[in-house]
Design a protein around this motif. Structure first.
Motif, PDB file in Angstrom:
ATOM      1  N   VAL B 526       6.380 -48.240  42.907  1.00  0.00           N
ATOM      2  CA  VAL B 526       5.409 -47.794  43.901  1.00  0.00           C
ATOM      3  C   VAL B 526       5.159 -48.941  44.863  1.00  0.00           C
ATOM      4  N   GLU B 527       5.303 -48.627  46.164  1.00  0.00           N
ATOM      5  CA  GLU B 527       5.008 -49.608  47.201  1.00  0.00           C
ATOM      6  C   GLU B 527       3.797 -49.120  47.978  1.00  0.00           C
ATOM      7  N   ALA B 533       2.027 -55.260  55.846  1.00  0.00           N
ATOM      8  CA  ALA B 533       3.104 -55.536  54.889  1.00  0.00           C
ATOM      9  C   ALA B 533       3.140 -54.468  53.799  1.00  0.00           C
ATOM     10  N   LEU B 534       4.235 -54.538  53.057  1.00  0.00           N
ATOM     11  CA  LEU B 534       4.428 -53.597  51.977  1.00  0.00           C
ATOM     12  C   LEU B 534       4.319 -54.380  50.677  1.00  0.00           C
ATOM     13  N   ARG B 535       3.554 -53.858  49.735  1.00  0.00           N
ATOM     14  CA  ARG B 535       3.451 -54.583  48.474  1.00  0.00           C
ATOM     15  C   ARG B 535       3.873 -53.653  47.339  1.00  0.00           C
ATOM     16  N   SER B 562      10.130 -52.782  58.765  1.00  0.00           N
ATOM     17  CA  SER B 562      10.855 -52.062  59.806  1.00  0.00           C
ATOM     18  C   SER B 562      12.183 -51.505  59.301  1.00  0.00           C
ATOM     19  N   SER B 563      12.433 -51.630  58.019  1.00  0.00           N
ATOM     20  CA  SER B 563      13.701 -51.139  57.470  1.00  0.00           C
ATOM     21  C   SER B 563      13.914 -49.665  57.829  1.00  0.00           C
ATOM     22  N   PRO B 564      15.147 -49.340  58.266  1.00  0.00           N
ATOM     23  CA  PRO B 564      15.395 -47.957  58.717  1.00  0.00           C
ATOM     24  C   PRO B 564      15.512 -46.961  57.565  1.00  0.00           C
ATOM     25  N   THR B 565      15.548 -47.468  56.336  1.00  0.00           N
ATOM     26  CA  THR B 565      15.659 -46.547  55.194  1.00  0.00           C
ATOM     27  C   THR B 565      14.645 -46.969  54.122  1.00  0.00           C
ATOM     28  N   GLY B 566      14.592 -46.161  53.095  1.00  0.00           N
ATOM     29  CA  GLY B 566      13.786 -46.493  51.925  1.00  0.00           C
ATOM     30  C   GLY B 566      12.291 -46.349  52.177  1.00  0.00           C
ATOM     31  N   ALA B 567      11.518 -47.042  51.335  1.00  0.00           N
ATOM     32  CA  ALA B 567      10.066 -46.890  51.357  1.00  0.00           C
ATOM     33  C   ALA B 567       9.456 -47.112  52.755  1.00  0.00           C
ATOM     34  N   PRO B 568       9.861 -48.187  53.494  1.00  0.00           N
ATOM     35  CA  PRO B 568       9.237 -48.382  54.817  1.00  0.00           C
ATOM     36  C   PRO B 568       9.443 -47.175  55.730  1.00  0.00           C
ATOM     37  N   HIS B 569      10.674 -46.636  55.686  1.00  0.00           N
ATOM     38  CA  HIS B 569      10.984 -45.481  56.529  1.00  0.00           C
ATOM     39  C   HIS B 569      10.155 -44.276  56.113  1.00  0.00           C
ATOM     40  N   VAL B 570      10.086 -44.063  54.801  1.00  0.00           N
ATOM     41  CA  VAL B 570       9.321 -42.928  54.282  1.00  0.00           C
ATOM     42  C   VAL B 570       7.842 -43.072  54.650  1.00  0.00           C
ATOM     43  N   ILE B 571       7.343 -44.290  54.590  1.00  0.00           N
ATOM     44  CA  ILE B 571       5.933 -44.516  54.930  1.00  0.00           C
ATOM     45  C   ILE B 571       5.699 -44.286  56.415  1.00  0.00           C
ATOM     46  N   ARG B 572       6.667 -44.736  57.225  1.00  0.00           N
ATOM     47  CA  ARG B 572       6.512 -44.543  58.690  1.00  0.00           C
ATOM     48  C   ARG B 572       6.541 -43.069  59.065  1.00  0.00           C
ATOM     49  N   THR B 573       7.485 -42.329  58.455  1.00  0.00           N
ATOM     50  CA  THR B 573       7.681 -40.937  58.872  1.00  0.00           C
ATOM     51  C   THR B 573       6.867 -39.958  58.049  1.00  0.00           C
ATOM     52  N   THR B 619      -0.346 -41.909  55.187  1.00  0.00           N
ATOM     53  CA  THR B 619       0.597 -42.336  54.164  1.00  0.00           C
ATOM     54  C   THR B 619       0.235 -43.743  53.732  1.00  0.00           C
ATOM     55  N   ILE B 620      -0.122 -43.866  52.487  1.00  0.00           N
ATOM     56  CA  ILE B 620      -0.602 -45.172  52.024  1.00  0.00           C
ATOM     57  C   ILE B 620       0.470 -45.953  51.298  1.00  0.00           C
ATOM     58  N   GLY B 621       1.596 -45.252  50.988  1.00  0.00           N
ATOM     59  CA  GLY B 621       2.656 -45.954  50.272  1.00  0.00           C
ATOM     60  C   GLY B 621       3.780 -45.010  49.951  1.00  0.00           C
ATOM     61  N   ALA B 622       4.652 -45.438  49.041  1.00  0.00           N
ATOM     62  CA  ALA B 622       5.791 -44.600  48.680  1.00  0.00           C
ATOM     63  C   ALA B 622       6.116 -44.782  47.200  1.00  0.00           C
ATOM     64  N   LEU B 623       6.594 -43.671  46.616  1.00  0.00           N
ATOM     65  CA  LEU B 623       7.026 -43.682  45.224  1.00  0.00           C
ATOM     66  C   LEU B 623       8.542 -43.537  45.230  1.00  0.00           C
ATOM     67  N   THR B 624       9.238 -44.455  44.575  1.00  0.00           N
ATOM     68  CA  THR B 624      10.698 -44.410  44.564  1.00  0.00           C
ATOM     69  C   THR B 624      11.199 -44.237  43.140  1.00  0.00           C
ATOM     70  N   LEU B 625      12.123 -43.289  42.987  1.00  0.00           N
ATOM     71  CA  LEU B 625      12.731 -43.038  41.685  1.00  0.00           C
ATOM     72  C   LEU B 625      14.231 -43.260  41.820  1.00  0.00           C
ATOM     73  N   VAL B 626      14.817 -43.896  40.843  1.00  0.00           N
ATOM     74  CA  VAL B 626      16.247 -44.201  40.931  1.00  0.00           C
ATOM     75  C   VAL B 626      16.936 -43.883  39.616  1.00  0.00           C
ATOM     76  N   TRP B 627      18.076 -43.223  39.716  1.00  0.00           N
ATOM     77  CA  TRP B 627      18.965 -43.100  38.558  1.00  0.00           C
ATOM     78  C   TRP B 627      20.022 -44.184  38.665  1.00  0.00           C
ATOM     79  N   ALA B 628      20.216 -44.903  37.593  1.00  0.00           N
ATOM     80  CA  ALA B 628      21.242 -45.950  37.622  1.00  0.00           C
ATOM     81  C   ALA B 628      22.178 -45.773  36.447  1.00  0.00           C
ATOM     82  N   GLU B 629      21.975 -46.554  35.393  1.00  0.00           N
ATOM     83  CA  GLU B 629      22.951 -46.602  34.313  1.00  0.00           C
ATOM     84  C   GLU B 629      23.103 -45.278  33.551  1.00  0.00           C
TER      85      GLU B 629
END
Lengths: 125, 902
Positions: B526-527, B533-535, B562-573, B619-629
């Motif tokens: 969670v960011e 800034a993003l924490r 200012s990242s065009p993808t990921g949490a910053p983008h999701v928070i901006r849009t 929008t106060i932040g973003a929740l990111t979920l990732v599938w990896a291994e």
């Protein structure tokens, strides 16, 4: 030693000038002698300089330099002073609890003249 | 002795006797011979002996005779042989011929031929043989009638013919896929030496025209070999000699179009050609062919029936299964033993790994090996090997013959090979399991030992089975998705509980991210936006070491707002972002340098989902979920759940923020009140002491001029104002101590009437000034354990309110005892309290009246309620707007008892 029962000397310890003066005026009106100190350290100094022990100490709690608690601790360490009764007079909102270490005797500000005279009379008969 | 000396004896013998001289001419015949041959003695004497033989026998006889005359050697002399004889009427008769030489003194040798008429015996024999052949035919028919499979029928046939016709060894040859005749069955009588015949016909096959079977195949006719030792087209001669076999015959078995087969029989003695048997064998061959066709047809029918029944069973069993694994297990259990001897199912699990779901073997003794196989040899995860080929191509494979070489090639190691051999596999089918066009696994069917190899029909069956299983899997997936939906709902409710359990939002997010892992993500973070800034407030993974690793990466390469993808983008849009796959190009694009890329790759990210934490359009932040291994992937259908989660999380944060702001405000106010009270009291004390001191001085003064009265009046007025100010300060102090939970009671024995009188006397002045007539109804005997000062204040506040809201109107004060309670009330006739305000007026800072008309802090009644409740009592108001109000406090006489826990 200077402690003499029946002596009509009262020590007032309070950092507020108006209160010191008002208390002093009222007590003097009733024929008491008054010793006045602005904080705990001042009170200790006055006690030690005085040739006579007061029959009661009216003690404020919240004071600069040396608080009422610190004063009381010093007083209790000094055998020549420890027997002088202490009544706390404070505006603290939680006075009943705060007064416990001092033997539980207290008067909450604002205080009625009658209440002050009563407690003084009881100790300085 | 002369020959004539023998004649009388010869004359009376029952056997026919023909004597011939060394020139092979008839010298004498007895009466029996006359009768047998139909010649008279006179006619025969002097004729060549050959005239008594059929034409075909004469060269053989002449050759033998000359050999005997010239060398003295003979094949048949003294040994009875069965030969045909020619009667005078030209008919051939079977006779048993025994030749014996008769040497007379000084004379040349005479040969005596004794001819025994075999006509009766031959007839008997013929009949016997005919019976035998008939019996053989019947036996063969019985065998075919009783047999349900061709192989058993053929073995039975070999035995029926062999036993009945006394040919103790039989072989059956069938055209194999190699294009040669291969032996498929054999039988031999227990009278034969099995050791001697073991090598015979083993490991040999015949091309068309080659050897006895090939010869029959080429001609389509039954063949006869009198003596194998003298046959020029018999490749098995060597082993035949060892087996002491000589005579043989063979006949073709024509089973419709399905091919050529040959049956052959052997005998330890050489056998003269038996045309009748040969003809019978030819007929038998046709019959056997028909039988075989019938059995094959029957078998086919039965197999079709078995298949149909099997598929019906499979369909009904699969229709009721609800989970994926159970379904596959059922498929395997259905297939064994009806379709295969053993079966394994390999399928992709939820993590995308191949897993051997089940191994079933028909042989209960092989169960252990099956379990060991399943556990010790999971399917290769490297996506190699045959099952993966089948999986990838979604095409079934039929391997009719599986050799030991094949097993060796398939085995991963020695133990694997040992298990495969133990489980056995001589024929194999692998079919893909596909649900909705997507491969999910592979079913492998194996046959072993004596079982018939799989054929096309079995493959079709296996495919049909797989198709049905796929439908069932589809169903169970539907169930699973229902289950997943339920799981999602449960997750949401758990998440909501977590989100609402704490008002500390960092703690909340830590709990939330931990809740999502590993069910909904391998990684969850969670960011939160803080200023510009993003924490990252929380990151979860099952492995703490990995979290550390991820944190290191973030420390070195902090995410830019200012990242065009990921949490910053999701928070901006405010829009969610879904990466079903994370291809390497995406990593290259998203990382800053080679080292960053290397670290990102090390995380092994497969799929990601970022949802905004939004509430009330913010929008106060973003929740990111990732599938990896775990190798799983997010899909668009995962979005609603996670968006909902984001929404709830944001709401929880907002609530927490509001709550903590409110808490902070309350805390600040209490602090302020506490300090303010203290600070207010100090000068109040000074004023009070001085005012009271002055009053005392005035009273004491002996002089009483009019001026003093004026001064005293003014000072009284100051004292009243002072009292009011003082009470306000006390109220403030009470509020702050009560709301800080520091309210302390000093309970003592109190006479209620004392308190009431005390308060009333205190208010006497004010009451008269306000023009309020007071009536008092007091039950004078009420005593209880109360805090005297608080009780005082309760009544004071009631009265102060009455004065304030009902000036000039009468006030009634009553105090009475009601059982274990004291009930005290103050009734006024003022503006009253509306129904909507009756509860509210006892709240802090609550006021039922507009502040522009009535002052006050709105604390009086609240203080009454706090004190009353602290002493175990209650307060209430009865009123109608415009019709005055009655404020009542009920206090237990023993509040400690009422307050103490039961």
């Amino acid at each position: 030693m200077c402690s003499r029962p029946g002596a009509r000397l009262v020590l007032i310890v309070d950092d507020d000038l108006a209160i010191r003066e008002a208390l002093g005026d009222v007590l003097r009106d009733e024929g008491y002698e008054v010793l006045i100190a602005a904080d705990g350290q001042d009170a200790l100094d006055k006690l030690r300089q005085s040739g006579e022990a007061p029959c009661i100490i009216l003690l404020d709690l919240m004071m600069p330099i040396m608080t009422g608690s610190q004063f009381y601790a010093e007083q209790q360490r000094d055998p020549s002073l420890r027997d002088i009764p202490v009544v706390v007079i404070s505006a603290d909102g939680n006075l009943r609890q705060k007064a416990q270490p001092f033997g539980g005797r207290y008067l909450a500000k604002p205080v009625k003249v009658d209440a002050v005279l009563n407690v003084v009379e009881q100790n300085c008969a | 002795m002369f020959f004539r000396d023998y004649v009388p004896v010869l004359e009376v013998m029952a056997d026919a006797i023909v004597a011939s001289d060394p020139t092979d001419q008839v010298l004498y015949v007895n009466a029996a011979a006359e009768r047998l041959l139909g010649w008279s003695r006179d006619e025969l004497v002097g004729r060549p002996l050959t005239s008594l033989m059929p034409e075909r026998m004469r060269p053989l006889h002449e050759a033998g005779f000359h050999r005997y005359i010239s060398t003295g050697k003979t094949k048949i002399m003294g040994r009875p042989v069965r030969v045909p004889a020619l009667r005078k009427d030209g008919a051939e008769i079977d006779i048993e011929l025994t030749l014996s030489p008769l040497r007379l003194e000084g004379k040349s040798e005479i040969i005596l031929a004794s001819l025994r008429d075999l006509r009766d015996r031959v007839e008997l024999e013929r009949q016997l043989v005919a019976q035998q052949r008939l019996a053989a035919q019947h036996a063969v028919m019985a065998v075919f009638a009783e047999s349900t499979d061709t192989l058993t029928a053929i073995r039975g046939m070999l035995r029926a013919i062999g036993e009945n016709l006394n040919w103790p060894l039989g072989n059956f040859w069938q055209l194999a896929p190699s294009g040669r005749l291969e032996r498929t069955a054999s039988w031999q009588s227990s009278a034969l030496d099995a050791a001697a015949t073991a090598e015979f016909s083993a490991d040999i096959s015949f091309a068309k025209g080659e050897g006895l079977p090939g010869r029959v195949w080429a001609s389509g006719e039954a063949a006869w070999i009198v003596d194998l030792a003298e046959d020029s087209n018999f490749p098995r001669q060597h082993t035949a000699t060892a087996a002491k076999l000589h005579g043989a015959f063979a006949f073709p078995v024509v089973a419709g179009d399905s091919g050529v087969a040959v049956a052959e029989f052997f005998c330890p003695t050489s056998q003269a050609v038996d045309e009748e048997l040969r003809a019978t064998a030819q007929t038998l061959g046709r019959q056997i062919g028909q039988f075989m066709q019938r059995i094959a047809a029957h078998q086919e029918l039965e197999r079709a029936e078995v298949r149909a029944r099997f598929l019906a069973d499979a369909s009904s069993a699969l229709a009721t299964s609800v989970d994926y694994e159970t379904t596959l297990r059922q498929v395997a259990e259905l297939a064994v033993p009806k379709v295969a001897d053993w079966c394994t199912v390999v399928a992709l699990d939820a993590q995308g790994y191949f897993r051997r779901i089940v191994v079933v073997h028909r042989d209960s003794e092989k169960r252990g090996a099956a379990v060991e196989y399943q556990e010790a040899f999971p399917p290769s995860q490297h996506r190699a090997g045959q099952h993966f080929e089948v999986f990838k191509s979604a095409k079934a494979v039929l391997q009719r013959q599986v050799s030991d070489e094949d097993l060796k090639a398939a085995a991963q190691d020695e133990k694997h090979l040992r298990l495969l051999r133990d489980l056995g596999c001589t024929s194999c089918i692998m079919v893909p399991l596909a649900a909705r066009g997507e491969s999910v696994g592979v079913i492998s069917l194996m046959r072993c030992g004596a079982s018939r190899p799989f054929d096309e029909a079995d493959l079709t069956l296996a495919e049909q089975l797989s198709h049905r299983a796929a439908l069932a899997i589809d169903n169970s997936r539907l169930f699973a998705s229902l289950g997943k939906r339920e799981q999602s709902t449960r997750f949401l409710s758990e998440a909501s509980a977590v989100l609402n359990s704490s008002l500390d939002y960092e703690e909340t997010f830590q709990k939330l991210t931990r809740l999502a892992v590993p069910r909904f993500a391998d990684w969850c973070s969670v960011e939160i936006v803080e200023g510009d800034a993003l924490r990252q407030v929380s990151v979860a993974h099952v492995d703490p070491a990995k979290i550390q690793f991820a944190l290191e990466i973030q420390k070195r390469y902090p995410v830019s707002m200012s990242s065009p993808t990921g949490a910053p983008h999701v928070i901006r849009t405010g829009e969610a972002e879904l990466y079903e796959d994370i291809p390497d190009e995406l990593l290259v694009q998203a990382t800053r340098d080679a080292e960053h890329l290397r670290l990102a790759r090390e995380l092994g990210l497969r799929s990601a989902l970022t949802v905004p934490l939004s509430t009330r359009g913010r929008t106060i932040g973003a929740l990111t979920l990732v599938w990896a291994e775990s190798g799983r992937h997010y899909a668009p259908e995962d979005l609603p759940l996670m968006k909902e989660l984001g929404r709830r999380a944001a709401l929880a944060v907002e609530n927490a923020r509001l709550y903590s702001e409110a808490q902070r405000a309350i805390q600040l106010r209490d602090e302020f009140l506490s300090i303010a009270s203290h600070e207010l009291r100090t000068p109040l004390t000074g004023v009070q002491l001085q005012v009271e001191g002055i009053q005392r001085l005035i009273k004491k003064s002996s002089r009483t001029p009019a001026e003093w009265d004026v001064i005293a009046g003014r000072i009284d007025s100051v004292g009243r104002s002072f009292d009011r100010l003082s009470r306000l300060v006390e109220d403030l102090l009470d509020v702050s101590s009560a709301s800080a939970g520091r309210l302390q009671l000093k309970l003592e024995e109190v006479h209620l009437s004392e308190v009431v009188h005390d308060v009333l006397s205190h208010f006497e002045d004010q009451l008269s000034r306000a023009g309020c007539a007071l009536s008092l109804r007091l039950d004078s005997s009420i005593t209880g354990k109360w805090d005297r000062l608080r009780l005082h204040q309760i009544l004071s506040n009631f009265l102060a309110n009455a004065l304030k809201y009902a000036p000039g109107k009468p006030i009634e004060v009553t105090a009475r005892r009601d059982g274990a309670k004291a009930v005290m009330s103050v009734r006024d006739h003022g503006i009253g309290v509306g129904a909507e305000d009756r509860e509210r007026i006892f709240d802090r800072f609550a006021r039922a009246v507009p502040p522009e008309h009535y002052g006050g802090l709105g604390l009086g009644l609240w203080i009454v309620r706090v004190f009353a409740e602290a002493m175990g009592g209650t307060v209430r108001v009865e009123s109608e707007r415009g019709d005055g109000a009655t404020f009542t406090v009920e206090l237990p006489l023993e509040p400690q008892a009422a307050l103490s826990p039961r």
